[in-house]
Motif scaffolding. Structure first.
Motif, PDB file in Angstrom:
ATOM      1  N   PHE A  10     -11.604 -19.244  10.609  1.00  0.00           N
ATOM      2  CA  PHE A  10      -9.964 -18.505  10.230  1.00  0.00           C
ATOM      3  C   PHE A  10      -9.702 -17.835   9.220  1.00  0.00           C
ATOM      4  N   LEU A  11      -9.531 -16.584   9.269  1.00  0.00           N
ATOM      5  CA  LEU A  11      -9.320 -15.829   8.801  1.00  0.00           C
ATOM      6  C   LEU A  11      -7.863 -15.854   8.324  1.00  0.00           C
ATOM      7  N   ALA A  12      -7.855 -15.563   6.851  1.00  0.00           N
ATOM      8  CA  ALA A  12      -6.138 -16.278   6.625  1.00  0.00           C
ATOM      9  C   ALA A  12      -6.074 -15.524   5.687  1.00  0.00           C
ATOM     10  N   THR A  13      -4.741 -14.757   4.936  1.00  0.00           N
ATOM     11  CA  THR A  13      -3.933 -14.034   4.170  1.00  0.00           C
ATOM     12  C   THR A  13      -3.404 -14.923   3.193  1.00  0.00           C
ATOM     13  N   PRO A  14      -3.639 -14.919   2.002  1.00  0.00           N
ATOM     14  CA  PRO A  14      -2.977 -15.729   0.983  1.00  0.00           C
ATOM     15  C   PRO A  14      -1.182 -15.710   0.740  1.00  0.00           C
ATOM     16  N   ALA A  15      -0.146 -16.964   1.274  1.00  0.00           N
ATOM     17  CA  ALA A  15       1.016 -16.669   1.358  1.00  0.00           C
ATOM     18  C   ALA A  15       0.778 -15.528   0.145  1.00  0.00           C
ATOM     19  N   LEU A  16       2.496 -14.597   0.113  1.00  0.00           N
ATOM     20  CA  LEU A  16       2.565 -13.925  -1.444  1.00  0.00           C
ATOM     21  C   LEU A  16       3.832 -14.747  -1.665  1.00  0.00           C
ATOM     22  N   SER A  17       4.244 -15.645  -2.863  1.00  0.00           N
ATOM     23  CA  SER A  17       5.051 -16.349  -3.133  1.00  0.00           C
ATOM     24  C   SER A  17       6.579 -15.917  -3.667  1.00  0.00           C
ATOM     25  N   GLN A  18       7.603 -16.683  -3.278  1.00  0.00           N
ATOM     26  CA  GLN A  18       8.358 -16.089  -2.978  1.00  0.00           C
ATOM     27  C   GLN A  18       9.937 -15.923  -4.236  1.00  0.00           C
ATOM     28  N   THR A  19       8.360 -16.309  -5.827  1.00  0.00           N
ATOM     29  CA  THR A  19       9.204 -16.319  -6.551  1.00  0.00           C
ATOM     30  C   THR A  19       8.634 -15.402  -7.300  1.00  0.00           C
ATOM     31  N   ALA A  20       7.602 -15.163  -7.312  1.00  0.00           N
ATOM     32  CA  ALA A  20       7.247 -13.452  -7.800  1.00  0.00           C
ATOM     33  C   ALA A  20       8.453 -13.191  -8.277  1.00  0.00           C
ATOM     34  N   PRO A  21       8.095 -12.635 -10.054  1.00  0.00           N
ATOM     35  CA  PRO A  21       9.373 -11.473 -10.545  1.00  0.00           C
ATOM     36  C   PRO A  21       9.064 -10.234  -9.800  1.00  0.00           C
ATOM     37  N   VAL A  22      10.561  -9.506  -9.869  1.00  0.00           N
ATOM     38  CA  VAL A  22      11.346  -8.161  -8.697  1.00  0.00           C
ATOM     39  C   VAL A  22      10.916  -7.516  -9.525  1.00  0.00           C
ATOM     40  N   LEU A  23      10.342  -6.378  -9.712  1.00  0.00           N
ATOM     41  CA  LEU A  23      11.091  -5.648 -11.102  1.00  0.00           C
ATOM     42  C   LEU A  23      11.093  -3.805 -10.333  1.00  0.00           C
ATOM     43  N   GLU A  24      12.531  -3.533 -11.025  1.00  0.00           N
ATOM     44  CA  GLU A  24      13.547  -2.648 -10.597  1.00  0.00           C
ATOM     45  C   GLU A  24      13.004  -1.360 -10.965  1.00  0.00           C
ATOM     46  N   VAL A  25      12.503  -0.058 -10.217  1.00  0.00           N
ATOM     47  CA  VAL A  25      11.695   1.122 -11.158  1.00  0.00           C
ATOM     48  C   VAL A  25      12.676   1.733 -11.250  1.00  0.00           C
ATOM     49  N   VAL A 286       5.107  -2.678  -3.580  1.00  0.00           N
ATOM     50  CA  VAL A 286       6.520  -2.345  -3.353  1.00  0.00           C
ATOM     51  C   VAL A 286       6.939  -3.663  -2.366  1.00  0.00           C
ATOM     52  N   GLU A 287       8.338  -4.061  -2.960  1.00  0.00           N
ATOM     53  CA  GLU A 287       8.957  -5.037  -1.528  1.00  0.00           C
ATOM     54  C   GLU A 287      10.200  -3.851  -1.075  1.00  0.00           C
ATOM     55  N   THR A 288       9.615  -3.572   0.118  1.00  0.00           N
ATOM     56  CA  THR A 288      10.742  -3.062   1.209  1.00  0.00           C
ATOM     57  C   THR A 288      11.579  -3.826   1.975  1.00  0.00           C
ATOM     58  N   GLU A 289      11.944  -3.655   2.956  1.00  0.00           N
ATOM     59  CA  GLU A 289      13.317  -4.191   3.939  1.00  0.00           C
ATOM     60  C   GLU A 289      12.056  -4.528   5.563  1.00  0.00           C
ATOM     61  N   GLY A 312       3.595   8.233  -6.868  1.00  0.00           N
ATOM     62  CA  GLY A 312       3.856   7.314  -6.140  1.00  0.00           C
ATOM     63  C   GLY A 312       4.781   6.650  -5.686  1.00  0.00           C
ATOM     64  N   LEU A 313       5.758   6.415  -7.166  1.00  0.00           N
ATOM     65  CA  LEU A 313       7.004   5.362  -7.017  1.00  0.00           C
ATOM     66  C   LEU A 313       8.042   6.195  -7.975  1.00  0.00           C
ATOM     67  N   SER A 314       9.207   5.681  -7.266  1.00  0.00           N
ATOM     68  CA  SER A 314      10.483   6.409  -7.102  1.00  0.00           C
ATOM     69  C   SER A 314      11.471   6.155  -7.933  1.00  0.00           C
ATOM     70  N   VAL A 315      12.474   6.251  -9.118  1.00  0.00           N
ATOM     71  CA  VAL A 315      13.232   4.984  -9.111  1.00  0.00           C
ATOM     72  C   VAL A 315      14.545   4.598  -8.169  1.00  0.00           C
ATOM     73  N   GLY A 316      13.995   2.459  -8.253  1.00  0.00           N
ATOM     74  CA  GLY A 316      15.166   2.379  -7.034  1.00  0.00           C
ATOM     75  C   GLY A 316      13.763   1.303  -6.549  1.00  0.00           C
ATOM     76  N   ASP A 317      12.663   2.179  -6.245  1.00  0.00           N
ATOM     77  CA  ASP A 317      11.698   1.000  -6.203  1.00  0.00           C
ATOM     78  C   ASP A 317      11.990  -0.128  -6.487  1.00  0.00           C
ATOM     79  N   ARG A 318      11.356  -1.090  -5.725  1.00  0.00           N
ATOM     80  CA  ARG A 318      10.940  -2.680  -6.114  1.00  0.00           C
ATOM     81  C   ARG A 318       9.861  -2.768  -6.422  1.00  0.00           C
ATOM     82  N   VAL A 319       9.322  -3.674  -7.395  1.00  0.00           N
ATOM     83  CA  VAL A 319       8.195  -4.437  -7.314  1.00  0.00           C
ATOM     84  C   VAL A 319       8.163  -5.401  -7.953  1.00  0.00           C
TER      85      VAL A 319
END
Length: 322
Positions: A10-25, A286-289, A312-319
């Motif tokens: 079974f090849l599985a990718t660990p799920a990303l935590s939905q509660t991980a802190p998001v930082l806006e650039v 980076v978190e996008t739509e 690599g990053l721009s103002v407004g990106d969500r990290v």
């Protein structure tokens, strides 16, 4: 009889935590600091000079000595002063003797005038003689006082408290009035910075500098403040003075490395926890739509707030944290 062995992979990718802190650039204003060499200098460098001509009969200081304001550094003796003072004293003594005799003659003339033996003219002559001798005696005393004061001015005094940097005239030297005997650095020290002229308009009074304190010892403060920027540029360099506590016990001219702010600019700063490194490359999530994905970034200098992101990053990106 062997039973077939079934392996299920079974090849599985660990799920990303939905509660991980998001930082806006966003951008942050940072200061670019430049490492330069500064030298320990005295605020004022003064010269102790002779006030009369003569020969240095006694020298009381040497290089490195600490002196107080008004302290005698050397004694200049003029061999002609003693005979002149003796001559002036003899002249004053002779005039004083003449004045004593003239006052006695005036007293006799007053007595004879009261008894009607001599005329008013004789009394007036005696009074005039006393007045003339009193004036001549006062002038002689003043001339002698001038000579005595000139002899006293043979003492070379320290113009201010500080440290002797250089003794220009050894004992036995023949001096003219105004010649230097010693160079004294005042007891207030600062750091003198030499910067390229392109930084002339980006530094100002009140800017803070960082001092490499290990080079000078624990008594020196780790930071200082620029107190003066000289308006003249020489040989492509601008000069600035900075005050740093604890410099009083060091050599004038000693060099030390300092960091000074030469420019301020806006940049992206990201905490180190949001950056991951794999196979020699630095990644940021980076978190996008459409979801979350990793991008490669180019890192700059470390700052107290985090790491500078060059590309690599721009103002407004969500990290998010990896």
């Amino acid at each position: 009889m062997f039973k077939p062995l079934l392996l299920s992979i079974f090849l599985a990718t660990p799920a990303l935590s939905q509660t991980a802190p998001v930082l806006e650039v966003t951008t942050t204003m940072i200061a670019d600091r430049k490492a330069v060499f500064a030298t320990v200098e005295s605020v004022d460098t003064l010269t102790a000079r002779t006030r009369i001509g003569g020969t240095i009969a006694e020298l009381m200081v040497d290089e490195g000595d600490s002196v107080a304001a008004g302290e005698v550094l050397a004694l200049v003796v003029n061999d002609q002063m003693a005979p002149q003072i003796a001559s002036a004293s003899s002249q004053a003594d002779a005039l004083e003797a003449e004045l004593v005799q003239a006052r006695e003659d005036l007293a006799r003339a007053e007595d004879l005038f009261e008894r009607g033996i001599v005329a008013q003219t004789r009394l007036d002559q005696a009074q005039t003689a006393v007045a003339v001798l009193e004036g001549r005696l006062a002038a002689a005393n003043q001339a002698r006082d001038v000579l005595v004061q000139q002899e006293r001015e043979g003492a070379v005094l320290a113009p201010a408290a500080g440290r002797v940097l250089d003794v220009r005239s050894p004992q036995g030297s023949v001096m003219l009035p105004g010649e230097p005997v010693a160079i004294i650095a005042s007891d207030r020290y600062l750091l003198r910075l030499n910067l390229p002229e392109r930084h002339a308009r980006t530094i100002a009074e009140g800017d803070e500098i960082e001092v490499a304190g290990a080079a000078l010892g624990a008594d020196v403060a780790p930071t200082g403040v620029i107190v003066q920027v000289y308006p003249r540029i020489e040989n492509g360099r601008v000069i600035a003075d900075a005050e740093v506590d604890g410099l009083g016990s060091f050599f004038v001219g000693e060099r030390v490395r300092v960091h000074v702010t030469v420019e301020r600019r806006e940049t992206i700063i990201l905490p180190r926890a949001y950056i991951s490194t794999r196979f020699g490359n630095d990644f940021v999530t980076v978190e996008t739509e459409e979801g979350r994905h990793d991008i490669v970034v180019l890192l700059g200098a470390e700052t107290p707030q985090g790491v500078e992101i060059l590309t690599g990053l721009s103002v407004g990106d969500r990290v998010v944290r990896p």
